[in-house]
Design a protein around this motif. Structure first.
Motif, PDB file in Angstrom:
ATOM      1  N   ILE A   1      -5.097  30.922  65.552  1.00 12.85           N
ATOM      2  CA  ILE A   1      -5.089  29.915  66.618  1.00 12.85           C
ATOM      3  C   ILE A   1      -4.071  30.327  67.679  1.00 12.85           C
ATOM      4  O   ILE A   1      -2.857  30.221  67.479  1.00 12.85           O
ATOM      5  N   GLU A   2      -4.577  30.819  68.795  1.00 14.18           N
ATOM      6  CA  GLU A   2      -3.694  31.245  69.876  1.00 14.18           C
ATOM      7  C   GLU A   2      -3.255  30.036  70.689  1.00 14.18           C
ATOM      8  O   GLU A   2      -4.081  29.222  71.120  1.00 14.18           O
ATOM      9  N   VAL A   3      -1.956  29.918  70.882  1.00 13.33           N
ATOM     10  CA  VAL A   3      -1.376  28.785  71.606  1.00 13.33           C
ATOM     11  C   VAL A   3      -0.669  29.297  72.855  1.00 13.33           C
ATOM     12  O   VAL A   3       0.107  30.247  72.795  1.00 13.33           O
ATOM     13  N   LYS A   4      -0.970  28.671  73.976  1.00 17.93           N
ATOM     14  CA  LYS A   4      -0.354  29.064  75.241  1.00 17.93           C
ATOM     15  C   LYS A   4       0.153  27.822  75.956  1.00 17.93           C
ATOM     16  O   LYS A   4      -0.613  26.885  76.195  1.00 17.93           O
ATOM     17  N   GLU A   5       1.440  27.808  76.222  1.00 12.60           N
ATOM     18  CA  GLU A   5       2.082  26.681  76.903  1.00 12.60           C
ATOM     19  C   GLU A   5       1.785  25.360  76.192  1.00 12.60           C
ATOM     20  O   GLU A   5       1.492  24.343  76.828  1.00 12.60           O
ATOM     21  N   GLY A   6       1.831  25.379  74.874  1.00 10.26           N
ATOM     22  CA  GLY A   6       1.680  24.162  74.088  1.00 10.26           C
ATOM     23  C   GLY A   6       0.253  23.731  73.812  1.00 10.26           C
ATOM     24  O   GLY A   6       0.036  22.725  73.139  1.00 10.26           O
ATOM     25  N   SER A   7      -0.734  24.467  74.323  1.00  6.48           N
ATOM     26  CA  SER A   7      -2.134  24.104  74.121  1.00  6.48           C
ATOM     27  C   SER A   7      -2.901  25.262  73.487  1.00  6.48           C
ATOM     28  O   SER A   7      -2.558  26.430  73.685  1.00  6.48           O
ATOM     29  N   ILE A   8      -3.952  24.908  72.748  1.00  2.91           N
ATOM     30  CA  ILE A   8      -4.772  25.931  72.106  1.00  2.91           C
ATOM     31  C   ILE A   8      -5.651  26.618  73.151  1.00  2.91           C
ATOM     32  O   ILE A   8      -6.300  25.959  73.960  1.00  2.91           O
TER      33      ILE A   8
ATOM     34  N   GLY B   1      -7.013  27.572  59.784  1.00  4.43           N
ATOM     35  CA  GLY B   1      -6.433  28.048  61.028  1.00  4.43           C
ATOM     36  C   GLY B   1      -5.017  28.496  60.761  1.00  4.43           C
ATOM     37  O   GLY B   1      -4.321  27.901  59.930  1.00  4.43           O
ATOM     38  N   VAL B   2      -4.577  29.554  61.451  1.00  8.35           N
ATOM     39  CA  VAL B   2      -3.199  30.034  61.335  1.00  8.35           C
ATOM     40  C   VAL B   2      -2.524  29.829  62.674  1.00  8.35           C
ATOM     41  O   VAL B   2      -2.935  30.401  63.687  1.00  8.35           O
ATOM     42  N   VAL B   3      -1.491  28.983  62.687  1.00  2.00           N
ATOM     43  CA  VAL B   3      -0.776  28.641  63.915  1.00  2.00           C
ATOM     44  C   VAL B   3       0.627  29.230  63.832  1.00  2.00           C
ATOM     45  O   VAL B   3       1.372  28.948  62.886  1.00  2.00           O
ATOM     46  N   ILE B   4       0.996  30.037  64.816  1.00  2.00           N
ATOM     47  CA  ILE B   4       2.317  30.658  64.874  1.00  2.00           C
ATOM     48  C   ILE B   4       2.928  30.337  66.228  1.00  2.00           C
ATOM     49  O   ILE B   4       2.295  30.558  67.268  1.00  2.00           O
TER      50      ILE B   4
ATOM     51  N   ASP C   1     -10.262  23.122  57.480  1.00  2.00           N
ATOM     52  CA  ASP C   1      -9.889  22.370  56.274  1.00  2.00           C
ATOM     53  C   ASP C   1      -8.391  22.474  56.000  1.00  2.00           C
ATOM     54  O   ASP C   1      -7.781  21.554  55.467  1.00  2.00           O
ATOM     55  N   THR C   2      -7.815  23.623  56.337  1.00  2.00           N
ATOM     56  CA  THR C   2      -6.405  23.904  56.086  1.00  2.00           C
ATOM     57  C   THR C   2      -5.796  24.547  57.313  1.00  2.00           C
ATOM     58  O   THR C   2      -6.476  25.284  58.039  1.00  2.00           O
ATOM     59  N   VAL C   3      -4.518  24.258  57.545  1.00  2.00           N
ATOM     60  CA  VAL C   3      -3.801  24.916  58.632  1.00  2.00           C
ATOM     61  C   VAL C   3      -2.491  25.475  58.078  1.00  2.00           C
ATOM     62  O   VAL C   3      -1.692  24.732  57.480  1.00  2.00           O
TER      63      VAL C   3
ATOM     64  N   TYR D   1     -10.190  36.585  65.478  1.00  2.00           N
ATOM     65  CA  TYR D   1      -9.237  36.466  66.582  1.00  2.00           C
ATOM     66  C   TYR D   1     -10.021  36.410  67.900  1.00  2.00           C
ATOM     67  O   TYR D   1     -11.065  37.044  68.027  1.00  2.00           O
ATOM     68  N   GLY D   2      -9.485  35.720  68.879  1.00  2.00           N
ATOM     69  CA  GLY D   2     -10.074  35.776  70.207  1.00  2.00           C
ATOM     70  C   GLY D   2      -9.806  37.143  70.821  1.00  2.00           C
ATOM     71  O   GLY D   2      -8.732  37.721  70.625  1.00  2.00           O
ATOM     72  N   ALA D   3     -10.780  37.670  71.562  1.00  2.00           N
ATOM     73  CA  ALA D   3     -10.605  38.975  72.209  1.00  2.00           C
ATOM     74  C   ALA D   3      -9.839  38.805  73.521  1.00  2.00           C
ATOM     75  O   ALA D   3     -10.310  39.164  74.606  1.00  2.00           O
ATOM     76  N   THR D   4      -8.652  38.215  73.403  1.00  3.64           N
ATOM     77  CA  THR D   4      -7.734  38.080  74.528  1.00  3.64           C
ATOM     78  C   THR D   4      -6.700  39.196  74.419  1.00  3.64           C
ATOM     79  O   THR D   4      -6.685  39.950  73.439  1.00  3.64           O
ATOM     80  N   SER D   5      -5.820  39.317  75.386  1.00  9.91           N
ATOM     81  CA  SER D   5      -4.796  40.357  75.298  1.00  9.91           C
ATOM     82  C   SER D   5      -3.930  40.142  74.058  1.00  9.91           C
ATOM     83  O   SER D   5      -3.577  41.098  73.354  1.00  9.91           O
ATOM     84  N   THR D   6      -3.617  38.885  73.747  1.00 10.96           N
ATOM     85  CA  THR D   6      -2.823  38.586  72.557  1.00 10.96           C
ATOM     86  C   THR D   6      -3.616  38.849  71.281  1.00 10.96           C
ATOM     87  O   THR D   6      -3.126  39.494  70.348  1.00 10.96           O
ATOM     88  N   GLY D   7      -4.846  38.347  71.222  1.00 19.72           N
ATOM     89  CA  GLY D   7      -5.658  38.509  70.027  1.00 19.72           C
ATOM     90  C   GLY D   7      -5.943  39.964  69.702  1.00 19.72           C
ATOM     91  O   GLY D   7      -5.856  40.392  68.546  1.00 19.72           O
TER      92      GLY D   7
END
Length: 344
Positions: free
Chosen positions: A13-20, A44-47, A64-66, A100-106
Protein backbone atom coordinates in the motif's frame (compact mmCIF):
# COMPACT_ATOMS: atom_id res chain seq x y z
CA UNK A 1 11.41 -24.16 -1.42
CA UNK A 2 8.43 -25.72 0.29
CA UNK A 3 5.57 -23.94 -1.43
CA UNK A 4 3.13 -25.13 1.24
CA UNK A 5 4.73 -22.60 3.61
CA UNK A 6 3.63 -19.69 1.43
CA UNK A 7 0.03 -18.51 1.62
CA UNK A 8 -1.87 -15.31 0.96
CA UNK A 9 -1.97 -12.44 -1.51
CA UNK A 10 -0.35 -9.17 -0.45
CA UNK A 11 -0.57 -5.65 -1.83
CA UNK A 12 2.06 -3.05 -0.99
CA UNK A 13 0.00 0.00 0.00
CA UNK A 14 1.80 3.08 -1.27
CA UNK A 15 1.04 6.18 0.79
CA UNK A 16 1.75 9.71 -0.39
CA UNK A 17 1.13 12.78 1.75
CA UNK A 18 -1.09 10.80 4.11
CA UNK A 19 -3.31 9.27 1.41
CA UNK A 20 -3.25 5.95 -0.41
CA UNK A 21 -2.02 6.18 -4.00
CA UNK A 22 -4.96 5.14 -6.27
CA UNK A 23 -3.12 2.23 -7.90
CA UNK A 24 -2.90 0.51 -4.50
CA UNK A 25 -6.70 0.59 -4.21
CA UNK A 26 -6.93 -0.82 -7.73
CA UNK A 27 -4.58 -3.64 -6.73
CA UNK A 28 -6.70 -4.48 -3.70
CA UNK A 29 -9.53 -5.15 -6.14
CA UNK A 30 -7.33 -7.37 -8.30
CA UNK A 31 -5.82 -9.03 -5.25
CA UNK A 32 -9.26 -9.80 -3.84
CA UNK A 33 -10.11 -11.80 -6.95
CA UNK A 34 -6.82 -13.74 -6.78
CA UNK A 35 -7.22 -14.45 -3.06
CA UNK A 36 -10.81 -15.63 -3.48
CA UNK A 37 -9.79 -17.93 -6.30
CA UNK A 38 -7.10 -19.44 -4.09
CA UNK A 39 -9.28 -19.54 -0.99
CA UNK A 40 -6.78 -17.49 0.97
CA UNK A 41 -6.58 -14.07 2.63
CA UNK A 42 -5.79 -10.70 1.10
CA UNK A 43 -3.42 -8.50 3.08
CA UNK A 44 -2.14 -4.96 2.71
CA UNK A 45 1.32 -3.87 3.85
CA UNK A 46 1.48 -0.25 5.03
CA UNK A 47 4.87 1.34 5.74
CA UNK A 48 5.21 4.96 6.84
CA UNK A 49 4.96 7.44 9.68
CA UNK A 50 1.58 8.09 11.36
CA UNK A 51 -0.14 5.70 8.97
CA UNK A 52 -2.09 3.39 11.29
CA UNK A 53 -5.34 5.10 10.31
CA UNK A 54 -4.76 3.95 6.70
CA UNK A 55 -5.81 0.42 7.76
CA UNK A 56 -9.49 1.35 7.81
CA UNK A 57 -9.45 2.31 4.12
CA UNK A 58 -7.47 -0.81 3.21
CA UNK A 59 -10.18 -2.96 4.81
CA UNK A 60 -12.93 -1.02 3.04
CA UNK A 61 -11.33 -1.82 -0.32
CA UNK A 62 -11.10 -5.57 0.25
CA UNK A 63 -8.28 -6.58 2.60
CA UNK A 64 -8.65 -9.09 5.44
CA UNK A 65 -5.40 -8.21 7.23
CA UNK A 66 -3.16 -5.17 7.33
CA UNK A 67 0.50 -5.31 8.37
CA UNK A 68 1.62 -1.89 9.61
CA UNK A 69 5.16 -0.58 10.07
CA UNK A 70 4.63 2.84 11.64
CA UNK A 71 7.78 4.71 12.62
CA UNK A 72 9.40 8.10 12.00
CA UNK A 73 12.23 6.36 10.12
CA UNK A 74 9.66 5.61 7.39
CA UNK A 75 8.45 9.22 7.07
CA UNK A 76 9.93 9.53 3.56
CA UNK A 77 10.33 6.70 1.09
CA UNK A 78 13.87 5.33 0.87
CA UNK A 79 14.73 2.01 -0.71
CA UNK A 80 16.83 0.72 2.18
CA UNK A 81 14.37 1.34 5.03
CA UNK A 82 11.22 0.19 3.19
CA UNK A 83 12.99 -2.88 1.80
CA UNK A 84 14.10 -3.98 5.27
CA UNK A 85 10.55 -3.63 6.61
CA UNK A 86 9.00 -5.59 3.75
CA UNK A 87 11.67 -8.30 3.92
CA UNK A 88 11.04 -8.62 7.66
CA UNK A 89 7.33 -9.09 6.99
CA UNK A 90 7.99 -11.65 4.25
CA UNK A 91 10.25 -13.71 6.49
CA UNK A 92 7.62 -13.82 9.25
CA UNK A 93 4.47 -14.49 7.24
CA UNK A 94 5.61 -15.90 3.85
CA UNK A 95 3.12 -14.58 1.27
CA UNK A 96 2.47 -16.47 -1.93
CA UNK A 97 1.98 -13.35 -4.08
CA UNK A 98 2.94 -9.68 -3.65
CA UNK A 99 1.59 -6.92 -5.93
CA UNK A 100 3.03 -3.42 -6.26
CA UNK A 101 1.88 -0.43 -8.27
CA UNK A 102 4.16 0.28 -11.24
CA UNK A 103 4.99 3.73 -9.87
CA UNK A 104 8.51 5.03 -9.31
CA UNK A 105 8.25 3.90 -5.68
CA UNK A 106 6.65 0.54 -6.43
CA UNK A 107 9.13 -0.36 -9.16
CA UNK A 108 12.09 0.62 -7.02
CA UNK A 109 10.93 -1.30 -3.95
CA UNK A 110 9.82 -4.41 -5.84
CA UNK A 111 13.13 -4.77 -7.68
CA UNK A 112 15.10 -4.36 -4.46
CA UNK A 113 12.99 -6.94 -2.60
CA UNK A 114 13.13 -9.40 -5.52
CA UNK A 115 16.92 -9.20 -5.59
CA UNK A 116 17.33 -9.78 -1.87
CA UNK A 117 14.88 -12.67 -1.41
CA UNK A 118 15.63 -13.75 -4.26
CA UNK A 119 12.60 -14.35 -6.43
CA UNK A 120 11.15 -13.38 -9.78
CA UNK A 121 9.45 -10.11 -10.66
CA UNK A 122 7.18 -9.33 -13.61
CA UNK A 123 7.27 -5.61 -14.44
CA UNK A 124 4.50 -3.41 -15.86
CA UNK A 125 1.84 -6.11 -15.76
CA UNK A 126 -1.51 -5.34 -17.38
CA UNK A 127 -3.40 -8.61 -16.68
CA UNK A 128 -3.40 -10.92 -13.64
CA UNK A 129 -4.77 -14.37 -12.96
CA UNK A 130 -3.85 -17.35 -10.79
CA UNK A 131 -4.11 -21.10 -11.21
CA UNK A 132 -6.63 -22.20 -8.60
CA UNK A 133 -4.90 -25.49 -7.72
CA UNK A 134 -1.20 -24.63 -7.96
CA UNK A 135 -1.28 -20.95 -6.98
CA UNK A 136 0.89 -20.11 -9.99
CA UNK A 137 0.55 -16.40 -10.76
CA UNK A 138 -0.19 -15.64 -14.41
CA UNK A 139 1.20 -12.14 -14.93
CA UNK A 140 0.74 -10.84 -18.47
CA UNK A 141 2.24 -7.80 -20.16
CA UNK A 142 2.86 -6.55 -23.71
CA UNK A 143 6.13 -7.79 -25.21
CA UNK A 144 8.17 -7.42 -28.41
CA UNK A 145 7.23 -3.79 -28.82
CA UNK A 146 3.64 -4.50 -27.83
CA UNK A 147 3.02 -6.91 -30.70
CA UNK A 148 2.15 -9.83 -28.41
CA UNK A 149 0.99 -10.41 -24.85
CA UNK A 150 3.45 -12.49 -22.82
CA UNK A 151 2.37 -14.37 -19.70
CA UNK A 152 5.30 -14.68 -17.31
CA UNK A 153 5.49 -17.40 -14.65
CA UNK A 154 7.67 -17.85 -11.57
CA UNK A 155 7.63 -21.64 -11.15
CA UNK A 156 10.56 -22.17 -8.78
CA UNK A 157 10.46 -19.34 -6.25
CA UNK A 158 8.12 -17.69 -3.77
CA UNK A 159 6.74 -15.15 -3.24
CA UNK A 160 5.67 -14.43 -6.81
CA UNK A 161 5.79 -10.69 -7.45
CA UNK A 162 4.54 -8.24 -10.06
CA UNK A 163 4.31 -4.51 -10.56
CA UNK A 164 1.01 -3.50 -12.15
CA UNK A 165 0.38 -0.44 -14.26
CA UNK A 166 -1.96 2.17 -12.81
CA UNK A 167 -5.45 2.39 -14.30
CA UNK A 168 -5.57 -1.13 -15.75
CA UNK A 169 -7.28 -2.75 -12.74
CA UNK A 170 -10.58 -1.72 -11.16
CA UNK A 171 -10.88 -0.89 -7.47
CA UNK A 172 -13.80 -2.39 -5.60
CA UNK A 173 -16.58 -0.19 -4.32
CA UNK A 174 -15.55 0.66 -0.75
CA UNK A 175 -17.55 -1.08 1.97
CA UNK A 176 -17.43 0.89 5.24
CA UNK A 177 -18.74 -2.12 7.16
CA UNK A 178 -15.69 -4.24 6.37
CA UNK A 179 -13.16 -4.77 9.15
CA UNK A 180 -10.15 -6.99 9.62
CA UNK A 181 -7.04 -7.73 11.63
CA UNK A 182 -4.35 -5.09 12.12
CA UNK A 183 -0.90 -6.51 12.82
CA UNK A 184 1.53 -3.86 14.10
CA UNK A 185 5.13 -4.70 13.29
CA UNK A 186 8.48 -3.03 13.91
CA UNK A 187 12.14 -3.50 13.06
CA UNK A 188 15.30 -2.35 14.81
CA UNK A 189 16.19 0.48 12.47
CA UNK A 190 17.32 3.96 13.47
CA UNK A 191 17.64 7.05 11.31
CA UNK A 192 21.44 6.98 11.57
CA UNK A 193 21.42 3.43 10.17
CA UNK A 194 19.88 4.56 6.87
CA UNK A 195 22.52 5.68 4.39
CA UNK A 196 20.23 7.83 2.23
CA UNK A 197 18.96 11.12 3.65
CA UNK A 198 16.08 13.24 2.36
CA UNK A 199 17.28 16.84 2.44
CA UNK A 200 14.45 18.54 0.58
CA UNK A 201 11.29 17.63 -1.32
CA UNK A 202 10.64 19.82 -4.36
CA UNK A 203 7.13 19.62 -5.75
CA UNK A 204 6.53 20.22 -9.44
CA UNK A 205 3.47 22.37 -10.06
CA UNK A 206 1.48 22.79 -13.23
CA UNK A 207 -1.82 24.41 -14.07
CA UNK A 208 -2.60 21.73 -16.64
CA UNK A 209 -4.40 18.57 -15.60
CA UNK A 210 -2.32 15.40 -15.59
CA UNK A 211 -3.22 13.25 -18.56
CA UNK A 212 -3.84 10.22 -16.33
CA UNK A 213 -6.29 12.21 -14.19
CA UNK A 214 -8.25 13.96 -16.96
CA UNK A 215 -11.93 13.23 -17.64
CA UNK A 216 -11.44 13.95 -21.36
CA UNK A 217 -8.36 13.12 -23.42
CA UNK A 218 -7.90 14.16 -27.05
CA UNK A 219 -5.08 12.13 -28.60
CA UNK A 220 -3.52 12.34 -32.04
CA UNK A 221 -1.36 10.09 -34.18
CA UNK A 222 0.88 10.15 -37.26
CA UNK A 223 -2.23 10.31 -39.44
CA UNK A 224 -2.21 14.07 -38.79
CA UNK A 225 0.82 14.34 -41.03
CA UNK A 226 3.12 16.72 -39.20
CA UNK A 227 3.54 18.91 -36.13
CA UNK A 228 1.39 21.65 -37.64
CA UNK A 229 -1.41 19.18 -38.36
CA UNK A 230 -1.21 17.96 -34.77
CA UNK A 231 -2.37 21.42 -33.67
CA UNK A 232 -5.91 20.18 -34.43
CA UNK A 233 -5.63 18.03 -31.33
CA UNK A 234 -4.66 21.04 -29.20
CA UNK A 235 -7.52 23.10 -30.63
CA UNK A 236 -10.16 20.45 -29.84
CA UNK A 237 -8.66 19.88 -26.40
CA UNK A 238 -8.77 23.61 -25.63
CA UNK A 239 -12.48 23.80 -26.49
CA UNK A 240 -13.32 20.78 -24.32
CA UNK A 241 -10.94 21.59 -21.47
CA UNK A 242 -9.28 18.24 -22.17
CA UNK A 243 -5.79 16.85 -21.76
CA UNK A 244 -3.71 16.17 -24.87
CA UNK A 245 -2.49 12.66 -25.63
CA UNK A 246 -0.36 11.21 -28.38
CA UNK A 247 0.80 7.96 -29.92
CA UNK A 248 4.41 6.80 -29.64
CA UNK A 249 5.19 7.73 -33.25
CA UNK A 250 4.13 11.32 -32.62
CA UNK A 251 6.36 11.60 -29.56
CA UNK A 252 9.32 10.03 -31.35
CA UNK A 253 8.80 12.49 -34.21
CA UNK A 254 9.19 15.34 -31.74
CA UNK A 255 5.70 16.80 -32.17
CA UNK A 256 5.00 16.74 -28.42
CA UNK A 257 6.74 15.83 -25.15
CA UNK A 258 6.95 12.23 -23.88
CA UNK A 259 4.68 12.76 -20.86
CA UNK A 260 1.76 13.07 -23.32
CA UNK A 261 2.37 9.58 -24.73
CA UNK A 262 -0.44 7.08 -24.18
CA UNK A 263 0.39 3.40 -24.39
CA UNK A 264 2.70 0.62 -23.35
CA UNK A 265 5.77 2.81 -22.97
CA UNK A 266 3.78 5.86 -21.96
CA UNK A 267 0.84 6.57 -19.67
CA UNK A 268 -2.28 4.49 -19.05
CA UNK A 269 -5.46 6.60 -19.06
CA UNK A 270 -9.09 5.84 -18.22
CA UNK A 271 -11.01 9.04 -19.01
CA UNK A 272 -14.76 9.32 -19.44
CA UNK A 273 -14.18 10.34 -23.07
CA UNK A 274 -11.20 9.53 -25.30
CA UNK A 275 -10.71 10.89 -28.84
CA UNK A 276 -8.30 8.94 -31.04
CA UNK A 277 -7.57 11.14 -34.06
CA UNK A 278 -5.38 9.80 -36.84
CA UNK A 279 -4.32 6.87 -34.65
CA UNK A 280 -4.09 3.49 -36.34
CA UNK A 281 -4.75 1.41 -33.23
CA UNK A 282 -1.54 -0.56 -32.62
CA UNK A 283 -1.64 -2.73 -29.50
CA UNK A 284 1.08 -0.57 -27.92
CA UNK A 285 -1.39 2.32 -27.89
CA UNK A 286 -4.54 0.34 -27.13
CA UNK A 287 -3.14 -1.07 -23.89
CA UNK A 288 -2.91 2.48 -22.56
CA UNK A 289 -6.48 3.62 -23.30
CA UNK A 290 -8.72 0.59 -23.86
CA UNK A 291 -10.47 1.02 -20.49
CA UNK A 292 -11.77 4.52 -21.31
CA UNK A 293 -15.54 4.83 -20.77
CA UNK A 294 -16.21 6.08 -24.32
CA UNK A 295 -13.73 5.97 -27.22
CA UNK A 296 -14.33 7.99 -30.39
CA UNK A 297 -12.02 7.25 -33.31
CA UNK A 298 -11.47 9.39 -36.39
CA UNK A 299 -9.45 7.90 -39.24
CA UNK A 300 -9.68 7.99 -43.04
CA UNK A 301 -8.69 4.32 -43.28
CA UNK A 302 -11.87 2.25 -42.82
CA UNK A 303 -9.73 -0.80 -42.03
CA UNK A 304 -7.75 0.87 -39.25
CA UNK A 305 -7.45 -1.37 -36.18
CA UNK A 306 -8.67 1.43 -33.93
CA UNK A 307 -12.21 0.89 -35.23
CA UNK A 308 -12.21 -2.56 -33.61
CA UNK A 309 -11.65 -1.02 -30.17
CA UNK A 310 -13.78 2.14 -30.23
CA UNK A 311 -17.39 2.79 -29.26
CA UNK A 312 -17.96 5.29 -32.08
CA UNK A 313 -15.97 5.53 -35.30
CA UNK A 314 -15.89 8.25 -37.94
CA UNK A 315 -14.30 7.34 -41.28
CA UNK A 316 -13.01 10.48 -42.94
CA UNK A 317 -10.37 13.19 -43.14
CA UNK A 318 -9.59 14.57 -39.68
CA UNK A 319 -8.86 17.97 -41.22
CA UNK A 320 -12.47 18.15 -42.36
CA UNK A 321 -14.14 16.44 -39.39
CA UNK A 322 -12.31 17.94 -36.39
CA UNK A 323 -12.99 21.61 -37.36
CA UNK A 324 -16.70 20.71 -37.59
CA UNK A 325 -16.53 19.14 -34.12
CA UNK A 326 -14.74 22.19 -32.74
CA UNK A 327 -17.40 24.52 -34.17
CA UNK A 328 -20.21 22.30 -32.92
CA UNK A 329 -18.79 22.05 -29.40
CA UNK A 330 -18.24 25.82 -29.27
CA UNK A 331 -21.89 26.46 -30.13
CA UNK A 332 -23.14 23.85 -27.66
CA UNK A 333 -20.98 25.18 -24.83
CA UNK A 334 -21.98 28.78 -25.63
CA UNK A 335 -25.63 27.73 -25.46
CA UNK A 336 -25.12 26.07 -22.09
CA UNK A 337 -23.42 29.18 -20.74
CA UNK A 338 -26.25 31.39 -22.03
CA UNK A 339 -28.86 29.19 -20.40
CA UNK A 340 -26.93 29.24 -17.16
CA UNK A 341 -26.72 33.04 -17.17
CA UNK A 342 -30.45 33.23 -17.87
CA UNK A 343 -31.22 30.98 -14.91
CA UNK A 344 -29.07 33.12 -12.61
Amino acid sequence: MNFEDYRGVWVFIEVKEGSIVPVSLELLGAGRKLADKRGTELAGVVIGSNVKHISKTVFEYGADTVYVYDDSVFKNYRTESFMKALLDCCEKYKPEIILYGATSTGKDLASAVATDLPTGLTADTTELDVEEDTGLLLASRPAFGGNIMATILCRKYRPQMATVRPKVMKALQPDSSRTGKVVEESIDLKEEDVRTKVLEIVKETSRKARIDEADIVVAGGKGLGNKEGFQLVHQLADVLGAAVGASRDVVEAGWIEHHHQVGQTGVTVTPKLYFAIGISGAIQHLVGMKNSDVIIAINKDPNAAIFQSCHYGIVGDAFEIVPLLIEGFKKSLAGLEANHVGEV
